[in-house]
Scaffold this motif. Structure first.
Motif, PDB file in Angstrom:
ATOM      1  N   ALA A   1      -7.604 -54.301  -0.710  1.00  0.00           N
ATOM      2  CA  ALA A   1      -6.902 -53.051  -0.431  1.00  0.00           C
ATOM      3  C   ALA A   1      -7.475 -52.102   0.653  1.00  0.00           C
ATOM      4  O   ALA A   1      -6.871 -51.739   1.739  1.00  0.00           O
ATOM      5  CB  ALA A   1      -6.485 -52.048  -1.598  1.00  0.00           C
ATOM      6  N   PHE A   2      -8.725 -51.799   0.567  1.00  0.00           N
ATOM      7  CA  PHE A   2      -9.708 -51.230   1.408  1.00  0.00           C
ATOM      8  C   PHE A   2      -9.759 -51.795   2.956  1.00  0.00           C
ATOM      9  O   PHE A   2      -9.554 -51.134   4.083  1.00  0.00           O
ATOM     10  CB  PHE A   2     -10.898 -50.988   1.179  1.00  0.00           C
ATOM     11  CG  PHE A   2     -11.261 -49.799   0.027  1.00  0.00           C
ATOM     12  CD1 PHE A   2     -10.609 -48.686   0.284  1.00  0.00           C
ATOM     13  CD2 PHE A   2     -11.793 -50.111  -1.023  1.00  0.00           C
ATOM     14  CE1 PHE A   2     -10.753 -47.481  -0.626  1.00  0.00           C
ATOM     15  CE2 PHE A   2     -11.619 -48.909  -2.174  1.00  0.00           C
ATOM     16  CZ  PHE A   2     -11.247 -47.889  -1.980  1.00  0.00           C
ATOM     17  N   SER A   3      -9.712 -53.105   2.865  1.00  0.00           N
ATOM     18  CA  SER A   3      -9.866 -53.905   4.247  1.00  0.00           C
ATOM     19  C   SER A   3      -8.386 -54.003   4.878  1.00  0.00           C
ATOM     20  O   SER A   3      -8.363 -54.402   6.356  1.00  0.00           O
ATOM     21  CB  SER A   3     -10.573 -55.253   3.972  1.00  0.00           C
ATOM     22  OG  SER A   3      -9.521 -56.210   3.671  1.00  0.00           O
ATOM     23  N   ARG A   4      -7.353 -53.961   4.280  1.00  0.00           N
ATOM     24  CA  ARG A   4      -6.127 -54.341   4.572  1.00  0.00           C
ATOM     25  C   ARG A   4      -4.868 -53.115   4.850  1.00  0.00           C
ATOM     26  O   ARG A   4      -4.436 -52.971   5.712  1.00  0.00           O
ATOM     27  CB  ARG A   4      -5.120 -55.429   3.980  1.00  0.00           C
ATOM     28  CG  ARG A   4      -6.002 -56.833   4.106  1.00  0.00           C
ATOM     29  CD  ARG A   4      -5.924 -57.284   5.616  1.00  0.00           C
ATOM     30  NE  ARG A   4      -6.313 -58.504   5.519  1.00  0.00           N
ATOM     31  CZ  ARG A   4      -7.303 -59.109   5.932  1.00  0.00           C
ATOM     32  NH1 ARG A   4      -8.404 -58.141   6.038  1.00  0.00           N
ATOM     33  NH2 ARG A   4      -7.789 -60.246   5.961  1.00  0.00           N
ATOM     34  N   TYR A   5      -5.259 -52.228   3.996  1.00  0.00           N
ATOM     35  CA  TYR A   5      -4.128 -51.024   3.892  1.00  0.00           C
ATOM     36  C   TYR A   5      -4.722 -49.666   4.120  1.00  0.00           C
ATOM     37  O   TYR A   5      -5.962 -49.473   3.910  1.00  0.00           O
ATOM     38  CB  TYR A   5      -3.289 -51.092   2.661  1.00  0.00           C
ATOM     39  CG  TYR A   5      -2.825 -52.464   2.454  1.00  0.00           C
ATOM     40  CD1 TYR A   5      -1.650 -52.940   3.121  1.00  0.00           C
ATOM     41  CD2 TYR A   5      -3.228 -52.960   1.306  1.00  0.00           C
ATOM     42  CE1 TYR A   5      -1.211 -54.104   2.905  1.00  0.00           C
ATOM     43  CE2 TYR A   5      -2.410 -54.493   1.090  1.00  0.00           C
ATOM     44  CZ  TYR A   5      -1.357 -54.843   1.900  1.00  0.00           C
ATOM     45  OH  TYR A   5      -0.796 -55.875   1.802  1.00  0.00           O
ATOM     46  N   SER A   6      -4.102 -48.941   4.756  1.00  0.00           N
ATOM     47  CA  SER A   6      -4.182 -47.530   4.589  1.00  0.00           C
ATOM     48  C   SER A   6      -3.426 -46.714   3.700  1.00  0.00           C
ATOM     49  O   SER A   6      -2.290 -47.043   3.639  1.00  0.00           O
ATOM     50  CB  SER A   6      -4.335 -46.830   6.008  1.00  0.00           C
ATOM     51  OG  SER A   6      -3.226 -46.492   6.260  1.00  0.00           O
TER      52      SER A   6
ATOM     53  N   PRO B   1      -9.625 -57.170  -5.805  1.00  0.00           N
ATOM     54  CA  PRO B   1      -8.682 -56.577  -5.248  1.00  0.00           C
ATOM     55  C   PRO B   1      -8.664 -55.229  -4.372  1.00  0.00           C
ATOM     56  O   PRO B   1      -8.127 -55.005  -3.597  1.00  0.00           O
ATOM     57  CB  PRO B   1      -7.607 -56.252  -6.612  1.00  0.00           C
ATOM     58  CG  PRO B   1      -8.556 -56.463  -7.713  1.00  0.00           C
ATOM     59  CD  PRO B   1      -9.666 -57.349  -7.090  1.00  0.00           C
ATOM     60  N   ALA B   2      -9.699 -54.479  -5.129  1.00  0.00           N
ATOM     61  CA  ALA B   2      -9.836 -53.277  -4.346  1.00  0.00           C
ATOM     62  C   ALA B   2     -10.434 -53.255  -2.826  1.00  0.00           C
ATOM     63  O   ALA B   2      -9.929 -52.561  -2.077  1.00  0.00           O
ATOM     64  CB  ALA B   2     -10.979 -52.274  -5.047  1.00  0.00           C
TER      65      ALA B   2
END
Lengths: 290, 294
Positions: free
Chosen positions: B115-120, B111-112
């Motif tokens: 998150a790093f690859s899709r969201y800022s 999940p982390a």
């Protein structure tokens, strides 16, 4: 890639944060704690301020270890990077032999570090090791437990054996990404082999080579197991690198204060290099446009 | 007139020459390369061969005579390791904590990394950098604090202690590698799935995970490997019940120090797990070591 702003993403990162905080922040705080305290034993501690830090900065012990460490890292980089590039240039481009080379070259990377030490410990022995025996028969005095030069050569060759393939594999990955059109253009211009390397291959490999250099520097900077198994840091202190010295101090002699101060300064250097590494990575990502 | 006819074949040959350039390069280059690669591979394999060679000899032969291959082939060294619990339990212990570590690392990293690859989000770059510093952290710095931390919570000499300690560098590693793979998956896939009414967990498991299956495999392999090869922390955190094979080996060296055959056989057996799966990850080794970038 344009990322969406989404603060809820924090929930996805939370498990990692908790886990790594448990295994990194709490221990690090223990170290900070020890670095500013002194003890008379019996678990009674009192404030010592920055005394341990100034002690460590004044003592030759840490500087000597740091000096040996820097020489070691410098030497292995000077050998492994050119050798790795050279090997990568000579690797088959595709097909069965490419896979064959990849598999065999990866083998040393996957051997447990203490076994790497054991392998070289045996290999270098004059009585039962192929290398030691051969050198001995050739009339070369070689004894890595007694002779400083021999110990250094053994440790360096062992690291070259262990990690050159990593540099080669990274450089190879960089080479694979060069489109054939570049080589064809060079052919039309009748570029020499050297010019092809200097103006096409090297610039295209620059990013991965930077990663390779930083990774090798980093990992050699905290090397512990391999030289510890082979030489135990000796003869004398000749191959006592930073990590070996630190473990000796912290677990061997239980000098918690100095060891903690040492750890923190060690960690700061690592932090600095990590930052360089991160910057390189981010720039690389930007350049690739992903 | 004669000039132009003489030139014409040459000019016509130019494109042909180009298409031939790759085979020509191949025909020319292997000559030197084969020699270089052969020498390099011999350099790599010779020490490993020597270890295997020794593991198949009796101690008397190792110490008594010097031979390039075992004259008196014996499997007694392997038999000893595989029948003596104090030896083979080392492998079992190592495997237990390594598998635990791999599962934990992947479970939290997936999940982390997404998150790093899709969201800022607030602090994402700092967090990403901080993770990297943990991958780079010298285990020597953490050896003593880990010992005290896990002793104080009563986890000393358990498998979970080593598994958690190895998360220090394996979780960041897994996050970075997975993020590297995930950024290669177009974001449109996510958006389409959400439009189709997929909830996040369902999308993640049913659609996204299969897309990055190779990335998960590579991350798992590297977590396994780095946990498997690590000695300092696993040795510091265990004494009897969870003692890893690496520690078993070092203690035998210091105690008896003479049983070279068994030591060599134990070494060979530690190479086996890596050697078994290496073929499947051969194209990803560089990517894994470079934290998903390359």
């Amino acid at each position: 890639m344009n990322k969406t702003v989404n603060q809820k993403a924090w929930f996805l990162v939370l498990p990692v944060l908790i886990l790594v905080a448990f295994s990194a922040v709490i221990p690090l705080m223990t170290v900070v704690n020890y670095s500013v305290q002194d003890t008379f034993g019996r678990n009674e501690f009192f404030w010592a301020g920055l005394e341990w830090f100034s002690d460590m900065l004044d003592s030759d012990r840490m500087w000597d270890a740091l000096g040996r460490q820097l020489i070691f890292s410098g030497v292995i980089l000077a050998i492994e990077i050119p050798l790795g590039i050279f090997v990568a240039l000579n690797m088959p481009k595709s097909g069965f032999w490419a896979s064959f080379c990849l598999v065999l070259m990866s083998l040393p990377l996957l051997i447990p570090w203490n076994v790497v030490g054991t392998i070289w410990q045996i290999f270098g022995r004059v009585d039962i090791g192929l290398l030691g025996y051969t050198l001995d028969k050739l009339g070369i005095t070689y004894n890595y437990t007694q002779d400083i030069t021999a110990a250094w050569i053994t440790v360096v060759v062992m690291d070259v054996w262990h990690w050159t393939s990593l540099v080669a594999l990274l450089a190879y990955a960089g080479l694979q990404s060069i489109p054939d059109a570049y080589y064809q253009a060079a052919k039309i211009d009748q570029a020499s082999r050297w010019a092809v390397f200097r103006y096409i291959e090297l610039p295209k490999m620059a990013g991965v080579l930077m990663i390779a250099i930083l990774l090798r520097f980093m990992d050699s900077f905290m090397i512990y197991t391999e030289p510890f198994v082979v030489t135990g840091g000796g003869p004398g202190n000749a191959t006592t690198f930073l990590s070996i010295d630190l473990v000796k101090m912290a677990i061997g002699q239980f000098d918690l204060g100095p060891a903690a101060a040492f750890s923190l300064m060690y960690f700061l250097v690592i932090l600095l290099i990590s930052w360089v590494f991160y910057t390189v990575m981010v720039n690389l990502d930007k350049r690739d446009g992903v | 007139m004669t000039d132009s006819t003489a030139q014409a074949p040459g000019a016509a040959a130019l494109p042909g020459d180009l298409t031939e350039s790759t085979p020509a390069r191949r025909r020319f280059r292997p000559k030197g390369s084969v020699v270089v690669m052969t020498l390099y591979l011999i350099f790599l394999l010779l020490p490993i061969y020597w270890l295997i060679n020794m593991s198949l000899k009796t101690n008397a032969e190792i110490l008594g005579s010097f031979s390039l291959y075992p004259r008196d082939l014996t499997l007694a060294n392997y038999a000893k390791i595989l029948t003596d619990p104090s030896w083979y339990m080392g492998y079992v212990n190592s495997l237990i904590y390594v598998v635990m570590n791999t599962v934990i690392s992947l479970a939290v990293a997936l999940p982390a990394a997404y998150a790093f690859s899709r969201y800022s989000f607030m602090g994402d770059k700092h967090l990403f950098f901080w993770l990297l510093t943990n991958r780079m952290a010298p285990p020597a710095v953490f050896a003593l604090p880990f010992f005290q931390l896990y002793s104080s919570v009563g986890l000393f000499d358990t498998h979970i202690a080593v598994a958690l300690a190895h998360c220090l560098f394996n979780v960041p590693l897994a996050v970075w590698i997975l993020e590297g793979f995930m950024r290669g998956v177009p974001k449109e896939i996510d958006e389409t799935a959400y439009l189709d009414g997929y909830s996040f967990p369902r999308f993640f498991i049913r659609i996204f995970t299969p897309l990055i299956a190779s990335g998960i495999g590579v991350a798992a392999f590297f977590c396994f490997m780095f946990s498997w090869v690590e000695l300092l922390l696993s040795r510091t955190l265990t004494s009897v019940d969870a003692k890893p094979i690496a520690a078993t080996m070092t203690r035998t060296v210091s105690a008896s120090g003479l049983d070279w055959g068994v030591l060599a056989a134990a070494g060979v057996l530690t190479i086996v797990p890596g050697a078994l799966v290496i073929y499947f990850v051969r194209n990803y080794i560089a990517k894994g070591f470079a934290l998903g970038r390359v």
